[in-house]
Write a protein that holds these residues in place. Structure first.
Motif, PDB file in Angstrom:
ATOM      1  N   THR A   1       2.593   1.023  -2.519  1.00 23.56           N
ATOM      2  CA  THR A   1       2.722   2.402  -2.032  1.00 23.56           C
ATOM      3  C   THR A   1       1.400   3.152  -1.952  1.00 23.56           C
ATOM      4  O   THR A   1       1.260   4.065  -1.150  1.00 23.56           O
ATOM      5  CB  THR A   1       3.678   3.200  -2.929  1.00 23.56           C
ATOM      6  OG1 THR A   1       3.079   3.398  -4.219  1.00 23.56           O
ATOM      7  CG2 THR A   1       5.021   2.496  -3.076  1.00 23.56           C
ATOM      8  N   GLY A   2       0.439   2.801  -2.804  1.00 22.36           N
ATOM      9  CA  GLY A   2      -0.809   3.553  -2.881  1.00 22.36           C
ATOM     10  C   GLY A   2      -0.700   4.799  -3.733  1.00 22.36           C
ATOM     11  O   GLY A   2      -1.673   5.536  -3.883  1.00 22.36           O
ATOM     12  N   ALA A   3       0.490   5.058  -4.306  1.00 21.91           N
ATOM     13  CA  ALA A   3       0.686   6.235  -5.155  1.00 21.91           C
ATOM     14  C   ALA A   3       0.030   6.022  -6.508  1.00 21.91           C
ATOM     15  O   ALA A   3      -0.151   4.886  -6.966  1.00 21.91           O
ATOM     16  CB  ALA A   3       2.177   6.514  -5.328  1.00 21.91           C
ATOM     17  N   THR A   4      -0.312   7.120  -7.176  1.00 21.43           N
ATOM     18  CA  THR A   4      -0.964   7.038  -8.475  1.00 21.43           C
ATOM     19  C   THR A   4      -0.190   7.817  -9.527  1.00 21.43           C
ATOM     20  O   THR A   4       0.548   8.759  -9.223  1.00 21.43           O
ATOM     21  CB  THR A   4      -2.394   7.604  -8.418  1.00 21.43           C
ATOM     22  OG1 THR A   4      -2.346   8.953  -7.960  1.00 21.43           O
ATOM     23  CG2 THR A   4      -3.269   6.776  -7.497  1.00 21.43           C
ATOM     24  N   LEU A   5      -0.393   7.410 -10.775  1.00 23.21           N
ATOM     25  CA  LEU A   5       0.103   8.173 -11.910  1.00 23.21           C
ATOM     26  C   LEU A   5      -0.929   9.225 -12.300  1.00 23.21           C
ATOM     27  O   LEU A   5      -2.135   8.973 -12.230  1.00 23.21           O
ATOM     28  CB  LEU A   5       0.337   7.255 -13.116  1.00 23.21           C
ATOM     29  CG  LEU A   5       1.407   6.183 -13.013  1.00 23.21           C
ATOM     30  CD1 LEU A   5       1.396   5.341 -14.273  1.00 23.21           C
ATOM     31  CD2 LEU A   5       2.774   6.804 -12.800  1.00 23.21           C
TER      32      LEU A   5
END
Length: 380
Positions: free
Chosen positions: A177-181
């Protein structure tokens, strides 16, 4: 009607866990796509590679390493590279472990840690090898799904960690996804870990996200903790060394490194790869330029695709996760006829998504044009 052939004799020898595993999908073969499309040049967006090339210092280091001869084994300890990494991340070199890419370290961790029946927790959608390698060892895998907007589901993670996993794979940024925490979300995961669990923080794409103010550096977040952990990084992505295969892990203690040394092959990182990585670490300007150019293309291509009506997950990496609204396999095959390779995602619940890594601006324009046209017309 084709006759049903008996299984080959070797089939009875294969472990049950291995026989049921899917094959890793690297994306379509460029030569086959060239034949299908009739195009002399194929745009390959399936493997999250660096389109901007390596540092000139890397090219010179590899040339010299090859000139020195390849008839002798490399340093099995990778001492010079481990020391260079240690200086780079401010950690003693004895806590550095090298791998034939960071995925090699994922495999070694599973071999060293997991017993049959152990529980592993990871993300969904996620990197397939975070599931495959545990299953090779007979472990159970629980995948924590993201929220509807691809965010962190804190309650779901709390429930999964309360079940007592032995190993936790957490990618930041997430592939695909390329999403980050955020720092707070990472802290919540750490706080919920059982004392006996090993946290594996996979930062393969971390260089692309590190300049963002809300992105937590894993080493900074974990280095003071009195519990087992390891942060994985690679030279394959932002540094552009995918072809020579070198990654590394920074472990909480030297005992974990010694355990991984016992289960790895003694010469798992070649001499040219070690020299290339040392040179890459030293060229800060080239890395910064790669990250800058990638961020510009991520923003530009995302905007173009959204303007065309496609859903694109906000990405802090060098790839995009795109909902095409059609079966992803059909979209990928249609793109093959245009000479473009992407990764069709097959994880349950995401079968209309493709993952496409970013290339040069010209290649990206071709991809946007063909993808939007295919999605507008449909794939049937």
């Amino acid at each position: 009607m084709n006759p049903v052939l008996p299984p080959p004799p070797s089939a009875a020898l294969i472990r049950r866990e291995v026989a049921g595993l899917p094959r890793y999908d690297p994306g379509a073969d460029p030569d086959q796509v060239a034949a299908v499309s009739g195009r002399s040049r194929v745009i390959k967006l399936s493997n999250n590679e660096n389109p901007f090339g390596v540092s000139p210092a890397v090219s010179e280091a590899v040339r010299k390493a090859l000139a020195d001869g390849v008839s002798r084994y490399p340093d099995p300890t990778g001492r010079r590279l481990a020391e260079a990494i240690g200086r780079h991340v401010d950690v003693p070199s004895g806590r550095i472990v090298l791998g034939n890419g960071s995925e090699n370290l994922l495999e070694l961790l599973c071999r060293a840690v997991l017993d049959p029946g152990d529980l592993v927790v990871t993300q969904a959608p996620g990197f397939s090898l975070h599931e495959t390698f545990p299953r090779v060892m007979g472990a159970r895998v629980h995948k924590v799904a993201v929220t509807a907007d691809f965010g962190f589901d804190a309650d779901a993670w709390s429930d999964a960690l309360a079940a007592g996993p032995k190993l936790v794979f957490l990618a930041n940024p997430c592939n695909p996804t390329g999403a980050t925490l955020t720092a707070g979300e990472l802290e919540r995961v750490v706080a919920g870990l059982p004392e006996t669990a090993l946290l594996v923080l996979d930062e393969a794409y971390g260089e692309f996200a590190r300049s963002r103010p809300d992105y937590p550096d894993g080493l900074d977040a974990l280095r003071g903790l009195e519990r087992p952990w390891i942060v994985l990084r690679t030279f394959s992505k932002a540094y552009g060394l995918a072809g020579v295969r070198v990654g590394y892990g920074v472990a909480s203690d030297e005992a974990l490194v010694r355990a991984l040394d016992r289960v790895r092959t003694p010469y798992n990182v070649s001499h040219p790869a070690q020299e290339a990585a040392i040179a890459a670490l030293g060229d800060h300007a080239h890395l910064a330029d790669t990250v800058r150019r990638t961020a510009l293309e991520i923003e530009r291509v995302s905007r173009s695709l959204r303007d065309a009506g496609l859903r694109v997950v906000p990405s802090s990496a060098n790839f995009l996760f795109i909902d095409t609204g059609h079966p992803a396999d059909h979209v990928a095959r249609a793109l093959h006829h245009a000479g473009i390779i992407v990764k069709a995602w097959r994880e349950p619940g995401y079968e209309t998504y493709i993952r496409a890594s970013l290339s040069t601006p010209g290649d990206n324009d071709v991809f946007v044009r063909w993808l939007t046209e295919i999605c507008a017309k449909g794939t049937t």
